[in-house]
Write a protein that holds these residues in place. Structure first.
Motif, PDB file in Angstrom:
ATOM      1  N   GLN A 106       0.863  -1.182   0.000  1.00  0.00           N
ATOM      2  CA  GLN A 106       0.000   0.000   0.000  1.00  0.00           C
ATOM      3  C   GLN A 106       0.899   1.230   0.000  1.00  0.00           C
ATOM      4  OE1 GLN A 106      -2.209   1.482   3.600  1.00  0.00           O
ATOM      5  NE2 GLN A 106      -3.932   0.610   2.454  1.00  0.00           N
ATOM      6  N   ASP A 107       0.685   2.115  -0.963  1.00  0.00           N
ATOM      7  CA  ASP A 107       1.473   3.345  -1.102  1.00  0.00           C
ATOM      8  C   ASP A 107       2.953   3.009  -1.130  1.00  0.00           C
ATOM      9  OD1 ASP A 107       1.993   6.090  -1.372  1.00  0.00           O
ATOM     10  OD2 ASP A 107       2.161   6.330   0.793  1.00  0.00           O
ATOM     11  N   CYS A 108       3.688   3.284  -0.067  1.00  0.00           N
ATOM     12  CA  CYS A 108       5.121   2.979  -0.036  1.00  0.00           C
ATOM     13  C   CYS A 108       5.433   1.814   0.898  1.00  0.00           C
ATOM     14  CB  CYS A 108       5.920   4.219   0.357  1.00  0.00           C
ATOM     15  SG  CYS A 108       5.491   4.848   1.977  1.00  0.00           S
ATOM     16  N   ARG A 131       9.642  -0.549   3.783  1.00  0.00           N
ATOM     17  CA  ARG A 131       9.499   0.436   2.720  1.00  0.00           C
ATOM     18  C   ARG A 131      10.854   0.612   2.083  1.00  0.00           C
ATOM     19  NH1 ARG A 131       7.877   5.923   5.686  1.00  0.00           N
ATOM     20  NH2 ARG A 131       7.305   6.470   3.579  1.00  0.00           N
ATOM     21  N   THR A 141       7.617   4.773  -3.858  1.00  0.00           N
ATOM     22  CA  THR A 141       6.322   4.099  -3.758  1.00  0.00           C
ATOM     23  C   THR A 141       6.433   2.675  -4.298  1.00  0.00           C
ATOM     24  OG1 THR A 141       5.554   4.775  -5.942  1.00  0.00           O
ATOM     25  CG2 THR A 141       5.118   6.297  -4.095  1.00  0.00           C
ATOM     26  N   GLN A 170       1.948   5.605   9.634  1.00  0.00           N
ATOM     27  CA  GLN A 170       1.567   6.893   9.040  1.00  0.00           C
ATOM     28  C   GLN A 170       1.299   7.940  10.114  1.00  0.00           C
ATOM     29  OE1 GLN A 170      -1.695   5.367   6.668  1.00  0.00           O
ATOM     30  NE2 GLN A 170      -0.449   5.403   4.793  1.00  0.00           N
TER      31      GLN A 170
END
Length: 181
Positions: A106-108, A131, A141, A170
């Motif tokens: 998801q995302d990064c 990540r 990403t 996050q």
């Protein structure tokens, strides 16, 4: 690294293999509990499990070709979260298998599951969120990572445990950013 010789035994063949594996494949390494892996209570120390999940991740990245692709771009994998659940203990000279599997992204954030099995039983399970970090703290990403490997994949649905870990990461990033302003 406290598993240096095991690292060489696992990583060198993985890195130099001509037969690349798929990102979603299950990757397995086999090992055994050595005397130096034990704590004073006579079972494999908790910190050794994390060391083995590092080996599993490096094996995965070497066999899929991800490590070489990412290193060419100056990207480094960073483990940001790991949660281990222990079901049984292991003792010297018990043999075991560690399976590593990419479960989604998801995302990064890149999510892995590591499972330790011995004698047909689940010993421990790790949920890891990593990540990629570029030079000068550049955000990388998962879409950038997939494109670098020439892939166009959709992430499988992540379980709530992974989503909670990502939300926590996050929130901490937002807190740190607020402190720096």
């Amino acid at each position: 690294m406290n598993l240096f010789f095991r690292f060489l035994r696992i990583f060198l063949p993985a890195f130099f293999t001509k037969n690349r594996t798929g990102l979603m494949d299950v990757h397995t390494i086999r090992s055994a509990v050595w005397i130096g892996d034990q704590d004073p209570l006579g079972h494999m120390t908790n910190s050794r499990y994390s060391s083995f999940t590092d080996l599993g991740t490096m094996n995965y990245m070497g066999r899929t070709g991800a490590l070489m692709t990412y290193r060419k771009r100056g990207w480094s994998p960073i483990i940001q979260h790991e949660s281990i659940t222990f079901y049984r203990m292991m003792k010297f000279p018990q043999k075991f298998e560690l399976t590593t599997q990419l479960v989604g992204w998801q995302d990064c954030y890149i999510c892995f599951r590591h499972r330790f099995h011995s004698k047909g039983k689940l010993i421990a399970e790790s949920r890891m969120v990593a990540r990629l970090m570029g030079r000068r703290r550049q955000k990388v990403t998962t879409q950038m990572a997939l494109e670098a490997m020439g892939l166009d994949l959709e992430s499988p649905e992540l379980s709530q445990r992974y989503l909670d870990a990502i939300a926590d990461l996050q929130a901490r990033d937002a807190e740190r950013e607020a402190e720096n302003t």
